[in-house]
Design a protein around this motif. Structure first.
Motif, PDB file in Angstrom:
ATOM      1  N   THR A  40       0.573   9.859 -21.257  1.00  0.00           N
ATOM      2  CA  THR A  40      -0.703   9.970 -20.556  1.00  0.00           C
ATOM      3  C   THR A  40      -0.430   9.600 -19.102  1.00  0.00           C
ATOM      4  OG1 THR A  40      -1.865   9.355 -22.578  1.00  0.00           O
ATOM      5  CG2 THR A  40      -3.091   9.167 -20.518  1.00  0.00           C
ATOM      6  N   ASN A  41      -0.012  10.605 -18.307  1.00  0.00           N
ATOM      7  CA  ASN A  41       0.524  10.255 -16.994  1.00  0.00           C
ATOM      8  C   ASN A  41       0.218  11.242 -15.886  1.00  0.00           C
ATOM      9  OD1 ASN A  41       2.270  12.405 -17.432  1.00  0.00           O
ATOM     10  ND2 ASN A  41       3.988  11.106 -18.053  1.00  0.00           N
ATOM     11  N   GLY A  42      -0.752  12.134 -16.097  1.00  0.00           N
ATOM     12  CA  GLY A  42      -1.137  13.044 -15.032  1.00  0.00           C
ATOM     13  C   GLY A  42      -0.112  14.084 -14.661  1.00  0.00           C
ATOM     14  N   GLU A  69       0.813  -1.213   0.000  1.00  0.00           N
ATOM     15  CA  GLU A  69       0.000   0.000   0.000  1.00  0.00           C
ATOM     16  C   GLU A  69       0.850   1.268   0.000  1.00  0.00           C
ATOM     17  OE1 GLU A  69      -2.952   0.094   3.032  1.00  0.00           O
ATOM     18  OE2 GLU A  69      -3.885  -1.802   2.438  1.00  0.00           O
ATOM     19  N   ALA A  70       1.962   1.239   0.727  1.00  0.00           N
ATOM     20  CA  ALA A  70       2.824   2.424   0.799  1.00  0.00           C
ATOM     21  C   ALA A  70       3.436   2.732  -0.560  1.00  0.00           C
ATOM     22  CB  ALA A  70       3.923   2.205   1.836  1.00  0.00           C
ATOM     23  N   THR A  71       3.849   1.702  -1.270  1.00  0.00           N
ATOM     24  CA  THR A  71       4.432   1.894  -2.595  1.00  0.00           C
ATOM     25  C   THR A  71       3.411   2.471  -3.558  1.00  0.00           C
ATOM     26  OG1 THR A  71       5.996   0.078  -2.256  1.00  0.00           O
ATOM     27  CG2 THR A  71       5.556   0.740  -4.536  1.00  0.00           C
ATOM     28  N   VAL A  72       2.199   1.927  -3.510  1.00  0.00           N
ATOM     29  CA  VAL A  72       1.133   2.420  -4.381  1.00  0.00           C
ATOM     30  C   VAL A  72       0.817   3.876  -4.055  1.00  0.00           C
ATOM     31  CG1 VAL A  72      -1.298   2.156  -5.000  1.00  0.00           C
ATOM     32  CG2 VAL A  72       0.160   0.135  -4.770  1.00  0.00           C
ATOM     33  N   ALA A  73       0.781   4.195  -2.755  1.00  0.00           N
ATOM     34  CA  ALA A  73       0.492   5.577  -2.340  1.00  0.00           C
ATOM     35  C   ALA A  73       1.573   6.532  -2.828  1.00  0.00           C
ATOM     36  CB  ALA A  73       0.362   5.650  -0.826  1.00  0.00           C
ATOM     37  N   ASN A  74       2.823   6.102  -2.797  1.00  0.00           N
ATOM     38  CA  ASN A  74       3.913   6.951  -3.272  1.00  0.00           C
ATOM     39  C   ASN A  74       3.795   7.225  -4.773  1.00  0.00           C
ATOM     40  OD1 ASN A  74       5.141   7.302  -0.784  1.00  0.00           O
ATOM     41  ND2 ASN A  74       6.455   5.495  -1.021  1.00  0.00           N
ATOM     42  N   PHE A  75       3.406   6.197  -5.514  1.00  0.00           N
ATOM     43  CA  PHE A  75       3.196   6.396  -6.947  1.00  0.00           C
ATOM     44  C   PHE A  75       2.063   7.384  -7.181  1.00  0.00           C
ATOM     45  CE2 PHE A  75       5.624   2.468  -7.820  1.00  0.00           C
ATOM     46  CZ  PHE A  75       6.318   2.869  -8.951  1.00  0.00           C
ATOM     47  N   ALA A  76       0.997   7.279  -6.404  1.00  0.00           N
ATOM     48  CA  ALA A  76      -0.140   8.188  -6.563  1.00  0.00           C
ATOM     49  C   ALA A  76       0.256   9.626  -6.289  1.00  0.00           C
ATOM     50  CB  ALA A  76      -1.279   7.757  -5.647  1.00  0.00           C
ATOM     51  N   LYS A  77       1.117   9.851  -5.301  1.00  0.00           N
ATOM     52  CA  LYS A  77       1.526  11.209  -4.941  1.00  0.00           C
ATOM     53  C   LYS A  77       2.551  11.795  -5.918  1.00  0.00           C
ATOM     54  CE  LYS A  77       0.791  10.549   0.045  1.00  0.00           C
ATOM     55  NZ  LYS A  77       1.450  10.421   1.369  1.00  0.00           N
ATOM     56  N   ALA A  78       3.127  10.945  -6.756  1.00  0.00           N
ATOM     57  CA  ALA A  78       4.192  11.422  -7.647  1.00  0.00           C
ATOM     58  C   ALA A  78       3.679  12.355  -8.737  1.00  0.00           C
ATOM     59  CB  ALA A  78       4.902  10.222  -8.282  1.00  0.00           C
ATOM     60  N   GLU A 131      -2.039  13.863  -8.042  1.00  0.00           N
ATOM     61  CA  GLU A 131      -2.034  13.089  -6.792  1.00  0.00           C
ATOM     62  C   GLU A 131      -3.023  11.919  -6.800  1.00  0.00           C
ATOM     63  OE1 GLU A 131      -2.429  15.903  -3.547  1.00  0.00           O
ATOM     64  OE2 GLU A 131      -0.269  16.285  -3.596  1.00  0.00           O
ATOM     65  N   ARG A 132      -2.991  11.159  -7.873  1.00  0.00           N
ATOM     66  CA  ARG A 132      -3.768   9.925  -7.948  1.00  0.00           C
ATOM     67  C   ARG A 132      -3.134   9.019  -8.982  1.00  0.00           C
ATOM     68  NH1 ARG A 132      -6.797   9.386 -12.617  1.00  0.00           N
ATOM     69  NH2 ARG A 132      -7.492  11.284 -13.706  1.00  0.00           N
ATOM     70  N   LEU A 133      -3.460   7.739  -8.901  1.00  0.00           N
ATOM     71  CA  LEU A 133      -3.081   6.829  -9.963  1.00  0.00           C
ATOM     72  C   LEU A 133      -3.965   7.083 -11.181  1.00  0.00           C
ATOM     73  CD1 LEU A 133      -2.685   3.412  -8.104  1.00  0.00           C
ATOM     74  CD2 LEU A 133      -0.865   4.990  -8.791  1.00  0.00           C
ATOM     75  N   GLY A 134      -3.440   6.743 -12.334  1.00  0.00           N
ATOM     76  CA  GLY A 134      -4.271   6.781 -13.515  1.00  0.00           C
ATOM     77  C   GLY A 134      -5.313   5.673 -13.472  1.00  0.00           C
ATOM     78  N   ARG A 135      -6.334   5.857 -14.256  1.00  0.00           N
ATOM     79  CA  ARG A 135      -7.365   4.829 -14.430  1.00  0.00           C
ATOM     80  C   ARG A 135      -7.296   4.317 -15.862  1.00  0.00           C
ATOM     81  NH1 ARG A 135     -10.136   8.926 -11.273  1.00  0.00           N
ATOM     82  NH2 ARG A 135     -10.684   9.966 -13.247  1.00  0.00           N
TER      83      ARG A 135
END
Length: 253
Positions: free
Chosen positions: A248-250, A206-215, A219-223
């Motif tokens: 396409t990367n936010g 979860e921490a790794t996924v959260a870090n990717f989202a904040k990058a 501040e979210r993962l792509g869909r």
């Protein structure tokens, strides 16, 4: 968004799209989006025929025109047969979206070379084979859309072999766009950032996924829908976008 017609199609004739890896996380949503834009679709699968046929049945129940086609994207005979099947069913192909691919992460010093060969066979040879068929088969006014990754720019550790394969995808795309001069066929690559699919989430805590989202600044993962939006743009109205990599990367670097 209105589906565009190719010069070889009448305005009343839907454009035809073949989506490789069409039952996967991104591929399935791409198929849904193209159907919503009025496309007739061929859903490609590598091994799970039942899953593909169930998806096609669902699409048909929703009023779409769709078939499933199978085969190994890296096998030229399989892909020739798949393209043959689409042409036989629908009379031609206007758009090819090549989402099929695999990702194996490891530090370069530790990567099993059998994994390197397997990944490169699907991602590089598979892209080449599908692109080759698309170059031969797409009708005038058509589009080929390959899929890469934004990690070609972010250079994340453990992604070395995967990025090497996707950098090759980008190179194949950019050169093919120039080789198809005079055909009115666009060739582009979509390079997603972190997208919440099983391929991306597998093995990450979860921490790794959260870090990717904040990058990303958003501040979210792509869909998958975010990627499908870019694909639909390149498959339809974007007739002046050619030989490009669309990140396409936010807002990721």
């Amino acid at each position: 968004m209105t589906a565009h017609t190719s010069p070889t199609s009448s305005p009343a004739t839907p454009r035809v799209a073949l989506v490789t890896g069409g039952t996967g996380g991104i591929g399935r949503v791409v198929v849904d989006r193209l159907v919503a834009d009025g496309f007739t679709v061929a859903v490609h699968y590598a091994g799970n025929k039942e899953k593909a046929e169930a998806f096609v049945a669902d699409l048909t129940a929703r009023g779409a025109t769709a078939i499933s086609v199978g085969g190994d994207v890296a096998d030229e005979n399989d892909m020739q047969a798949a393209f043959d099947a689409v042409e036989s069913a629908f009379g031609g192909i206007d758009v090819v979206v090549n989402t099929a691919g695999i990702m194996i992460l490891s530090p370069i010093s530790e990567l099993n070379l059998d994994d390197l060969d397997r990944m490169h066979r699907v991602n590089i040879r598979g892209t080449f084979v599908v692109s080759q068929q698309a170059a031969r088969r797409l009708r005038n006014g058509g589009a080929l859309i390959n899929v890469s990754t934004s990690v070609t720019r972010t250079q994340l550790p453990t992604y070395g072999a995967y990025v090497a394969s996707k950098a090759a995808v980008q190179s194949i795309t950019l050169i093919l766009a120039r080789e198809l001069r005079g055909r009115d066929i666009t060739v582009n690559t979509v390079a997603p950032g972190p997208v919440a699919t099983p391929l991306f989430l597998d093995g990450k805590d979860e921490a790794t996924v959260a870090n990717f989202a904040k990058a990303t600044p958003l501040e979210r993962l792509g869909r998958p829908e975010d990627v499908a939006e870019s694909v639909a743009f390149l498959a339809g109205p974007a007739r002046w976008v050619n030989g490009q990599v669309l990140y396409t990367n936010g807002g990721l670097a």
